[in-house]
Write an enzyme that holds these catalytic residues in place. Structure first.
Site, short mmCIF file in Angstrom:
data_model
loop_
_atom_site.label_atom_id
_atom_site.label_comp_id
_atom_site.label_asym_id
_atom_site.label_seq_id
_atom_site.Cartn_x
_atom_site.Cartn_y
_atom_site.Cartn_z
N THR A 29 7.03 -10.69 -2.24
CA THR A 29 6.96 -10.55 -3.69
C THR A 29 8.33 -10.15 -4.22
OG1 THR A 29 5.84 -9.45 -5.54
CG2 THR A 29 6.17 -8.15 -3.54
N HIS A 74 -0.40 1.34 8.49
CA HIS A 74 -0.01 2.20 9.60
C HIS A 74 -1.06 2.22 10.71
CE1 HIS A 74 2.53 4.86 11.62
NE2 HIS A 74 2.45 5.94 10.88
#
Length: 408
Positions: A327, A379
């Site tokens: 993006t 994560h």
């Protein structure tokens, strides 16, 4: 007689919203001609009539939510009036023309006072079904807009619990110009829901780095004219970033994966989503098999997909199945941001505006065109070693773009 049915849209899409009726009752429709535009979570879809004839009845109003398989209109035999030039009239000023063919009983709205009543399409539909004159309804909305609940409550005694509370004195009124209320489009509602879901259901972190864009800008400047002459497409920065991302994904495969229950699914393909801003919100069309495409093919794909997005012509297949997303907030002047993960993907790269800054080059301070980049990642799958290594590799490749082009 033929029924217009909401078609199968995609495996994950079961409903849509009537965005615009392209035909009104009494108008002629040809076989294969578009009759209605549906807004779904991702794209707008135009539905055709399978038979020629006259639109005899609309069973859903603009703004209504409809399900896959639901009958939303009826086309009868015969000929009718040609479509008017303006197929979508202002909601507050007009109502659909009365059907000319046999249809369910409909109360014809002839009162000029009723025509001027501000009402939602769904409220008008319910009022016609109940035979209620809209001008006789006292709406709750301070702006005077009649809603479905007003029509449903018309003619019934107000419940004490509803009548007792008085509005708070400090609550702003919409008719005093201090606020403007606007209903979210289906796409905006979906974007909001999915972004919130990502934040709640992932362990998202973001790591940052900065890229000296001197060499890639110089290479682009030297090669852009030749590139355009040979390929009839302009050389931009997105192909460099896409190629760098693919190379980094190959070295750090967990960044190109997704979670499925208790499994990690590593993708052995490189379908890169490129976020595109449109009037209806952000969409992410996919550059398929980016690892197999050269710079010209990637730039061509991105240009085609961006144009389709701006023209609202993207198909569901254009946006499904991506493995990683890029993006670029830099086109709007963003200096730094933390992009949010796209769907089930575990990584997204955020590009930002190029800004000249003083940088230490050896023992000297030089003014260099610098870009901050951000990698947001899940994560649960990716540890710091992979996330930092991935972003560092993207940086190194873009700071040495000749190597990137030679290896592509």
């Amino acid at each position: 007689m033929a029924e217009i049915i909401v078609p199968e849209l995609a495996e994950s899409i079961t409903e849509g919203t009537i965005a615009q009726w392209l035909k009104q009752p009494g108008e002629t429709v040809e076989k294969g001609e578009f009759i209605v535009e549906l807004e779904t979570d991702k794209v707008n879809v135009e539905v055709i009539s399978e038979e020629a004839g006259v639109v005899s009845e609309l069973l859903a109003s603009e703004g209504d939510t409809v399900q896959v398989g639901q009958v939303i209109a009826v086309v009868g035999a015969g000929s009718g009036a040609a479509a008017a030039p303006a197929q979508k009239a202002p909601e507050a000023e007009s109502t659909p023309a009365a059907p000319q063919a046999a249809a369910a009983p409909v109360v014809e709205e002839t009162s000029s006072e009723q025509d001027r009543t501000i009402a939602s399409p769904a409220a008008r539909k319910l009022a016609r079904e109940k035979g209620i004159n809209l001008s006789e309804i006292s709406p709750v909305d301070p702006m005077g807009r009649v809603r479905v609940q007003d029509v449903a409550a018309h003619g019934t005694a107000p419940a004490p619990a509803k009548a007792a509370p008085a509005p708070a004195a400090s609550a702003p009124k919409e008719d005093d110009g201090r606020t403007t209320r606007e209903k979210m489009s289906r796409r905006r509602q979906t974007i909001a829901s999915r972004l919130l879901e990502v934040r709640q259901n992932t362990a998202m972190l973001t790591t940052f780095n900065e890229i000296d864009m001197t060499n890639v800008m110089a290479l682009r400047s030297r090669k852009k004219d030749q590139f355009f002459e040979q390929n009839d497409v302009r050389l931009g920065f997105m192909s460099f970033f896409t190629k760098a991302v693919v190379a980094a994904l190959k070295k750090y495969p967990y960044v190109n994966s997704q979670i499925d229950g208790t499994d990690i699914v590593k993708n052995n393909f490189y379908d890169i989503g490129i976020a595109v801003s449109t009037d209806g919100g952000l969409v992410v069309p996919i550059v398929r098999d980016a690892d197999r495409k050269n710079f010209a093919e990637i730039e061509g794909n991105i240009g085609e997909l961006a144009k389709k997005a701006r023209d609202n012509k993207l198909a569901l297949s254009d946006m499904s199945g991506g493995s990683f997303t890029i993006t670029n907030g830099g086109v709007f002047g963003s200096l730094l941001s933390t992009p949010i993960l796209n769907g089930t993907q575990v990584g997204i790269l955020g590009m930002h505006t190029i800004q000249k800054r003083p940088i230490a080059v050896g023992d000297e301070i030089q003014i260099r065109p610098m870009m901050y980049v951000a990698l947001s990642y899940d994560h649960r799958v990716i540890d710091g070693k992979d996330s930092v290594g991935f972003l560092k590799m993207v940086k190194e490749l873009l700071e040495n773009p000749e190597d990137l082009m030679l290896n592509s």
